[in-house]
Motif scaffolding. Structure first.
Motif, PDB file in Angstrom:
ATOM      1  N   MET A 171      40.838  16.315  62.380  1.00 29.09           N
ATOM      2  CA  MET A 171      40.231  15.550  63.428  1.00 29.09           C
ATOM      3  C   MET A 171      40.540  16.024  64.824  1.00 29.09           C
ATOM      4  O   MET A 171      41.601  16.501  65.122  1.00 29.09           O
ATOM      5  N   HIS A 172      39.605  15.768  65.605  1.00 30.42           N
ATOM      6  CA  HIS A 172      39.675  16.064  67.011  1.00 30.42           C
ATOM      7  C   HIS A 172      40.369  14.875  67.668  1.00 30.42           C
ATOM      8  O   HIS A 172      39.726  14.005  68.244  1.00 30.42           O
ATOM      9  N   GLY A 173      41.668  14.880  67.578  1.00 31.72           N
ATOM     10  CA  GLY A 173      42.471  13.834  68.188  1.00 31.72           C
ATOM     11  C   GLY A 173      41.929  12.436  67.996  1.00 31.72           C
ATOM     12  O   GLY A 173      42.023  11.850  66.931  1.00 31.72           O
ATOM     13  N   SER A 174      41.315  11.919  69.008  1.00 27.47           N
ATOM     14  CA  SER A 174      40.945  10.521  69.027  1.00 27.47           C
ATOM     15  C   SER A 174      39.529  10.278  68.515  1.00 27.47           C
ATOM     16  O   SER A 174      38.798   9.468  69.041  1.00 27.47           O
ATOM     17  N   ASP A 175      39.167  10.982  67.483  1.00 29.70           N
ATOM     18  CA  ASP A 175      37.841  10.810  66.899  1.00 29.70           C
ATOM     19  C   ASP A 175      37.593   9.344  66.560  1.00 29.70           C
ATOM     20  O   ASP A 175      38.382   8.721  65.867  1.00 29.70           O
ATOM     21  N   PRO A 176      36.501   8.766  67.044  1.00 24.24           N
ATOM     22  CA  PRO A 176      36.256   7.342  66.802  1.00 24.24           C
ATOM     23  C   PRO A 176      35.714   7.059  65.399  1.00 24.24           C
ATOM     24  O   PRO A 176      35.757   5.930  64.926  1.00 24.24           O
ATOM     25  N   LEU A 177      35.232   8.087  64.747  1.00 24.46           N
ATOM     26  CA  LEU A 177      34.546   7.899  63.472  1.00 24.46           C
ATOM     27  C   LEU A 177      35.361   7.129  62.430  1.00 24.46           C
ATOM     28  O   LEU A 177      34.861   6.141  61.875  1.00 24.46           O
ATOM     29  N   PRO A 178      36.594   7.546  62.144  1.00 26.42           N
ATOM     30  CA  PRO A 178      37.348   6.838  61.104  1.00 26.42           C
ATOM     31  C   PRO A 178      37.477   5.350  61.414  1.00 26.42           C
ATOM     32  O   PRO A 178      37.290   4.519  60.519  1.00 26.42           O
ATOM     33  N   GLY A 179      37.741   5.036  62.657  1.00 20.81           N
ATOM     34  CA  GLY A 179      37.874   3.640  63.021  1.00 20.81           C
ATOM     35  C   GLY A 179      36.588   2.873  62.779  1.00 20.81           C
ATOM     36  O   GLY A 179      36.593   1.803  62.172  1.00 20.81           O
ATOM     37  N   ILE A 180      35.507   3.418  63.239  1.00 20.37           N
ATOM     38  CA  ILE A 180      34.202   2.773  63.073  1.00 20.37           C
ATOM     39  C   ILE A 180      33.905   2.506  61.600  1.00 20.37           C
ATOM     40  O   ILE A 180      33.554   1.395  61.215  1.00 20.37           O
ATOM     41  N   LEU A 181      34.098   3.533  60.794  1.00 16.81           N
ATOM     42  CA  LEU A 181      33.785   3.396  59.376  1.00 16.81           C
ATOM     43  C   LEU A 181      34.688   2.360  58.711  1.00 16.81           C
ATOM     44  O   LEU A 181      34.216   1.554  57.910  1.00 16.81           O
ATOM     45  N   THR A 182      35.954   2.397  59.059  1.00 16.46           N
ATOM     46  CA  THR A 182      36.875   1.426  58.486  1.00 16.46           C
ATOM     47  C   THR A 182      36.418   0.015  58.819  1.00 16.46           C
ATOM     48  O   THR A 182      36.377  -0.864  57.968  1.00 16.46           O
ATOM     49  N   ARG A 183      36.049  -0.186  60.062  1.00 16.30           N
ATOM     50  CA  ARG A 183      35.591  -1.499  60.480  1.00 16.30           C
ATOM     51  C   ARG A 183      34.340  -1.930  59.734  1.00 16.30           C
ATOM     52  O   ARG A 183      34.107  -3.094  59.485  1.00 16.30           O
ATOM     53  N   ARG A 184      33.546  -0.926  59.360  1.00  7.00           N
ATOM     54  CA  ARG A 184      32.329  -1.223  58.611  1.00  7.00           C
ATOM     55  C   ARG A 184      32.607  -1.424  57.126  1.00  7.00           C
ATOM     56  O   ARG A 184      31.685  -1.638  56.350  1.00  7.00           O
ATOM     57  N   GLY A 185      33.863  -1.280  56.762  1.00  5.40           N
ATOM     58  CA  GLY A 185      34.218  -1.532  55.376  1.00  5.40           C
ATOM     59  C   GLY A 185      34.138  -0.309  54.475  1.00  5.40           C
ATOM     60  O   GLY A 185      34.167  -0.430  53.260  1.00  5.40           O
ATOM     61  N   VAL A 186      34.043   0.851  55.065  1.00  9.42           N
ATOM     62  CA  VAL A 186      33.997   2.070  54.249  1.00  9.42           C
ATOM     63  C   VAL A 186      35.406   2.670  54.179  1.00  9.42           C
ATOM     64  O   VAL A 186      36.028   2.879  55.218  1.00  9.42           O
ATOM     65  N   PRO A 187      35.906   2.924  52.988  1.00 12.85           N
ATOM     66  CA  PRO A 187      37.236   3.528  52.869  1.00 12.85           C
ATOM     67  C   PRO A 187      37.254   4.914  53.511  1.00 12.85           C
ATOM     68  O   PRO A 187      36.401   5.735  53.219  1.00 12.85           O
ATOM     69  N   VAL A 188      38.213   5.131  54.390  1.00 15.60           N
ATOM     70  CA  VAL A 188      38.308   6.405  55.089  1.00 15.60           C
ATOM     71  C   VAL A 188      39.702   6.993  54.908  1.00 15.60           C
ATOM     72  O   VAL A 188      40.687   6.265  54.901  1.00 15.60           O
ATOM     73  N   VAL A 189      39.765   8.275  54.743  1.00 17.00           N
ATOM     74  CA  VAL A 189      41.047   8.967  54.730  1.00 17.00           C
ATOM     75  C   VAL A 189      40.941  10.131  55.702  1.00 17.00           C
ATOM     76  O   VAL A 189      39.903  10.802  55.759  1.00 17.00           O
ATOM     77  N   CYS A 190      41.999  10.358  56.472  1.00 13.43           N
ATOM     78  CA  CYS A 190      41.973  11.436  57.447  1.00 13.43           C
ATOM     79  C   CYS A 190      42.756  12.640  56.961  1.00 13.43           C
ATOM     80  O   CYS A 190      43.854  12.500  56.433  1.00 13.43           O
ATOM     81  N   GLY A 191      42.186  13.792  57.171  1.00 18.02           N
ATOM     82  CA  GLY A 191      42.917  15.020  56.924  1.00 18.02           C
ATOM     83  C   GLY A 191      43.596  15.394  58.227  1.00 18.02           C
ATOM     84  O   GLY A 191      42.937  15.817  59.159  1.00 18.02           O
ATOM     85  N   GLY A 192      44.873  15.248  58.281  1.00 20.31           N
ATOM     86  CA  GLY A 192      45.594  15.408  59.547  1.00 20.31           C
ATOM     87  C   GLY A 192      45.839  14.031  60.134  1.00 20.31           C
ATOM     88  O   GLY A 192      44.927  13.204  60.177  1.00 20.31           O
ATOM     89  N   ARG A 193      47.032  13.830  60.595  1.00 22.42           N
ATOM     90  CA  ARG A 193      47.405  12.529  61.149  1.00 22.42           C
ATOM     91  C   ARG A 193      46.565  12.209  62.388  1.00 22.42           C
ATOM     92  O   ARG A 193      46.447  13.042  63.284  1.00 22.42           O
ATOM     93  N   PRO A 194      45.959  11.022  62.438  1.00 20.85           N
ATOM     94  CA  PRO A 194      45.178  10.656  63.620  1.00 20.85           C
ATOM     95  C   PRO A 194      46.115  10.552  64.813  1.00 20.85           C
ATOM     96  O   PRO A 194      47.220  10.056  64.671  1.00 20.85           O
ATOM     97  N   SER A 195      45.682  11.009  65.950  1.00 17.44           N
ATOM     98  CA  SER A 195      46.586  11.005  67.100  1.00 17.44           C
ATOM     99  C   SER A 195      46.731   9.608  67.680  1.00 17.44           C
ATOM    100  O   SER A 195      47.716   9.288  68.313  1.00 17.44           O
TER     101      SER A 195
END
Lengths: 332, 332
Positions: B132-156
């Motif tokens: 991820m590009h540091g503060s990518d909003p995508l994982p957060g958005i998807l999580t909020r929408r109820g989609v299970p998300v996993v990040c490759g690389g620790r989110p900053s």
DNA sequence: GATGCTCGTGAGAGCGCTCTCACGTGACTC
DNA sequence: GAGTCACGTGAGAGCGCTCTCACGAGCATC
């Protein structure tokens, strides 16, 4: 927010029937402007996203296409940017068509049954089979099952399968001719696997030019990996210590060959000229920078995708390759 | 053969109800053996393959997961085998779970709306967002929408997003300590992009060790491409002509640095020791072979996939990295 | 003013599947 | 021998959508 709204909800909110809402969502023009507006607003407000499964069920389309890398390609996958280029090209085109890309890497076992199953269950509108292992049965099977298939690389078994290929033979010819023109006398080759069309055609190109220039061919065979290139180069050196040029069927093997040559105390291009194939980024960074044959990988991906998306046009495409001259063949 | 048979047909042929046929197809045990047999035979004879769309519609599962490479990763994609490793790992695990892999390369434009749409329309059971590009909003958005998300690389941005990361800091520390132990005095670094966690952590590891050993830090920043490594090395040389070691945040940049050093007349490891990060195949083939930090990319892919498939276990994983010593740091 | 259009809209069927529920059978209990 | 309890099976609803068809309104035509 948890339960996603259905078309029904959208229709209700916009005060229209489900049918009309569907028309708007799918961009039909035969809807009154103010109604279209109302539906769009409802979509917006509810955050409506069509359920693809329901849509597929009735339309019998999946809006996605599969990109399959059969086993031999998968093996090389991690280290050959060629594949990444193809993936990118396919991805770009697929994205433009607003479809999805399903990637399938075939394992060493006969796991292509999985691909077959998957592709025939209506989950996919078409299949791209990349970099085929010669007589791969998969494209044939899928075609017979009614699934549009496009091959990356000309299938070695002639048939009417549509394909996109690189001009492998032409590229090889230009490369070897370049060596001839530079006055190289003993031109060897490290060929690729002879069950891959790229391997076969590149060797054929080499042979053709050598025959015309009345040199004898000196051949070793690798499997497109760096390591195999290094080993093949050792063989070549043993076979003919006086060789003064090598045409290598891909850059990865050429990099391996370069290393062997260095270890054997041969200078490049002084003692031995080296040409690779693919023009991977590492080629320009080799020591010395590698003369090679560039192939349009991203374009290949695009064409493959376009072809599988428009099954009516099935005429094979052969993309041009281009000789890129760098230090490794410079006459001192 | 054109029209694919439905469950209805299978049921009819086996002389049972559709419900029972469904049970057999889905492997329920509560079916009499001879009936199970009969259904299996019917399936076989008709070449029945379940329609995934219909199944998804009712089960609300898609049996596929998306692997998303956001823009910066996509840019490097073609030349960095790290990504190929992750893809392979994910693919292996997904295959074992009999699910599908949907690959999405995000373009330079804000095309992650497409990802968002896609992931929220029920087409996918989970999403892996890689590198991820540091503060990518995508994982957060998807999580909020109820989609299970996993990040490759620790989110900053710290949060409770599950992730799998490499031990970047630890690897960097070991690498720099190795240089210190070899008696190198002026140890520079070429850092990666500081909006990527890998870039940040590797620089942090470098800084920590230098501080402890009371050396001053000499830093240039690249973007993980070979070219940027070459440029950064030039800068470093200008900043401190007497530097005797460089820790480079990835192998691609290290390869570029190696080249610059050669052009500048510096010997490696004689004048300058070089360490990279990643252990891509090209590292072993560099001249001289590159000391580097190996990271388990395929394993990372596997873990990511496993994590997104089992959303209950969301505890972050940090995979160990390992120093691989080669010629580029050998004390002469 | 009757006839024939086109055009926008709604009703409703049905895509292929899963899953709940109810039912019938046979085995077991007391 | 009546009651209970599995257990295997079938009937049928319904997932969310598209698409055909019929309908009514508005307009031009003679």
């Amino acid at each position: 927010m948890r339960a996603r709204p259905t078309l029904e909800k959208v229709a209700a909110r916009a005060g229209v029937s489900r049918a009309t809402a569907s028309r708007v969502v799918n961009g039909s023009t035969r809807v009154a402007p103010q109604i279209r507006e109302a539906v769009h607003r409802a979509v917006e407000e509810l955050g409506y996203v069509p359920n693809q499964a329901a849509r597929s069920l009735v339309t019998q389309r999946a809006d996605s296409i599969a990109l399959v890398f059969p086993e031999p390609a998968t093996r090389v996958f991690s280290d050959d940017p060629t594949f990444a280029g193809i993936i990118r090209g396919v991805s770009l085109e697929i994205e433009e068509a607003d479809k999805q890309l399903v990637l399938m890497l075939t394992g060493p076992d006969g796991s292509y049954h999985r691909v077959e199953r998957y592709a025939t269950n209506g989950h996919v509108d078409g299949v791209i089979v990349a970099s085929m292992h010669g007589s791969d049965p998969l494209p044939g099977i899928l075609t017979r099952r009614g699934v549009p298939v496009v091959c990356g690389g000309r299938p070695s078994v002639p048939g009417d399968l549509p394909y996109v290929d690189m001009d492998n033979a032409g590229g090889a010819e230009r490369a070897v001719r370049h060596l001839v023109e530079q006055g190289r006398r003993r031109i060897a080759t490290i060929a690729g696997p002879q069950d891959m069309i790229a391997g076969i055609d590149r060797l054929a190109g080499y042979r053709d030019v050598l025959r015309d220039s009345e040199r004898r061919s000196i051949v070793a065979v690798g499997d497109f990996t760096r390591e195999s290139g290094a080993i093949a180069m050792r063989q070549l050196l043993a076979d003919d210590p006086d060789l003064d040029a090598v045409f290598v069927a891909n850059d990865l093997m050429a990099l391996g060959a370069l290393r062997t040559l260095g270890q054997a105390g041969r200078t490049v291009p002084g003692d031995v000229a080296v040409i690779g194939f693919d023009d991977i980024p590492a080629a320009a960074y080799a020591e010395p920078p590698l003369t090679t044959v560039r192939q349009p990988t991203v374009e290949m991906g695009r064409r493959l995708a376009r072809m599988v998306l428009n099954p009516e046009d099935r005429t094979p495409v052969v993309l041009p390759t281009e000789l890129v001259v760098r230090e490794s063949t410079r006459r001192s």
